[in-house]
Motif scaffolding. Structure first.
Motif, short mmCIF file in Angstrom:
data_model
loop_
_atom_site.label_atom_id
_atom_site.label_comp_id
_atom_site.label_asym_id
_atom_site.label_seq_id
_atom_site.Cartn_x
_atom_site.Cartn_y
_atom_site.Cartn_z
N ILE A 50 4.08 -6.81 4.48
CA ILE A 50 3.23 -5.62 4.43
C ILE A 50 4.10 -4.41 4.13
O ILE A 50 5.10 -4.18 4.83
CB ILE A 50 2.52 -5.36 5.77
N SER A 51 3.73 -3.64 3.12
CA SER A 51 4.40 -2.37 2.85
C SER A 51 3.39 -1.25 3.03
O SER A 51 2.41 -1.15 2.29
CB SER A 51 4.97 -2.32 1.43
N LEU A 52 3.66 -0.41 4.02
CA LEU A 52 2.82 0.75 4.31
C LEU A 52 3.61 2.04 4.13
O LEU A 52 3.20 3.09 4.62
CB LEU A 52 2.26 0.65 5.73
N SER A 53 4.72 1.96 3.44
CA SER A 53 5.59 3.12 3.27
C SER A 53 4.82 4.30 2.68
O SER A 53 4.12 4.17 1.68
CB SER A 53 6.75 2.76 2.33
N GLY A 54 4.95 5.44 3.34
CA GLY A 54 4.30 6.65 2.84
C GLY A 54 2.82 6.76 3.14
O GLY A 54 2.16 7.67 2.67
N CYS A 55 2.29 5.85 3.92
CA CYS A 55 0.88 5.93 4.34
C CYS A 55 0.82 6.91 5.51
O CYS A 55 0.99 6.54 6.66
CB CYS A 55 0.34 4.56 4.73
N LEU A 84 8.14 -6.04 7.05
CA LEU A 84 7.27 -4.90 7.37
C LEU A 84 7.99 -3.62 6.96
O LEU A 84 9.11 -3.36 7.41
CB LEU A 84 6.96 -4.87 8.87
N ASP A 85 7.35 -2.84 6.10
CA ASP A 85 7.90 -1.56 5.64
C ASP A 85 6.99 -0.45 6.15
O ASP A 85 5.85 -0.32 5.69
CB ASP A 85 7.98 -1.54 4.12
N ILE A 86 7.49 0.31 7.11
CA ILE A 86 6.74 1.46 7.62
C ILE A 86 7.57 2.73 7.50
O ILE A 86 7.54 3.61 8.35
CB ILE A 86 6.27 1.22 9.08
N LEU A 145 0.84 -1.20 0.00
CA LEU A 145 0.00 0.00 0.00
C LEU A 145 0.88 1.26 0.00
O LEU A 145 0.49 2.29 0.54
CB LEU A 145 -0.93 0.00 1.22
N PHE A 146 2.04 1.17 -0.61
CA PHE A 146 2.99 2.28 -0.69
C PHE A 146 2.29 3.55 -1.19
O PHE A 146 1.61 3.53 -2.20
CB PHE A 146 4.13 1.88 -1.64
N ARG A 147 2.42 4.62 -0.42
CA ARG A 147 1.88 5.94 -0.75
C ARG A 147 0.37 5.94 -0.99
O ARG A 147 -0.13 6.70 -1.81
CB ARG A 147 2.62 6.55 -1.94
N CYS A 148 -0.33 5.12 -0.28
CA CYS A 148 -1.80 5.15 -0.30
C CYS A 148 -2.22 6.05 0.87
O CYS A 148 -2.51 5.59 1.97
CB CYS A 148 -2.38 3.74 -0.18
#
Length: 160
Positions: free
Chosen positions: A82-87, A108-110, A57-60
């Motif tokens: 899970i990729s949440l980078s830029g959320c 995990l990418d935060i 979900l990068f940059r969502c």
């Protein structure tokens, strides 16, 4: 198993709902950089799928803790990445859900999540994902203190 990749599409594709509905088990769900993805649509996607193993979900930027809670509660037992980078609207609360529901998590990418703090990082513990987590990306998180990084090195022995 399907791979659903809608990365960086400026608008919702005409066949979006049909492609989601046609899949039940998804190896990777990638919605990186989709400006149209919000909590309501993520909930719709969650209701359509039966199993997800990896989510990007990068940059969502419209995604919040609310929809991630439901998503992780439903799919967390099978999620390994899970990729949440830029959320920018997720907070420590999401890390509580990750720790509670994603017991097989390996990556995990935060990065670039400005609402993640030391408090949230404390939710990630050895008893939950500490045994499986191999990759933890944190750069550009200005709210994290030095002590958090120190704890990470002692808590997560399987990090590469």
């Amino acid at each position: 198993m399907a791979v659903l990749n809608f990365d960086f599409l400026k608008t919702i594709p005409d066949n979006f709902h049909a492609r989601i509905d046609a899949c039940s088990i998804v190896e990777e769900l990638s919605l990186a950089g989709c400006p149209w993805l919000d909590d309501e649509l993520l909930t719709t996607i969650s209701n359509s799928l039966q199993e997800v193993h990896s989510v990007i979900l990068f940059r969502c930027c419209k995604i919040t803790d609310k929809s991630l809670r439901a998503f992780l509660k439903k799919f967390g037992s099978e999620i390994t990445s899970i990729s949440l980078s830029g959320c920018s609207h997720i907070s420590d609360t999401t890390l509580k859900y990750v720790s509670r529901y994603c017991l097989k998590l390996r990556a995990l990418d935060i990065t670039r999540c400005p609402m993640i703090t030391d408090i949230g990082m404390n939710y990630l513990n050895v008893d939950s994902i500490g045994q499986t987590l191999q990759e933890l990306l944190l750069y550009a998180n200005s709210e994290l203190g030095f002590s958090t990084y120190e704890v990470i090195f002692h808590r997560f022995l399987n990090l590469k």
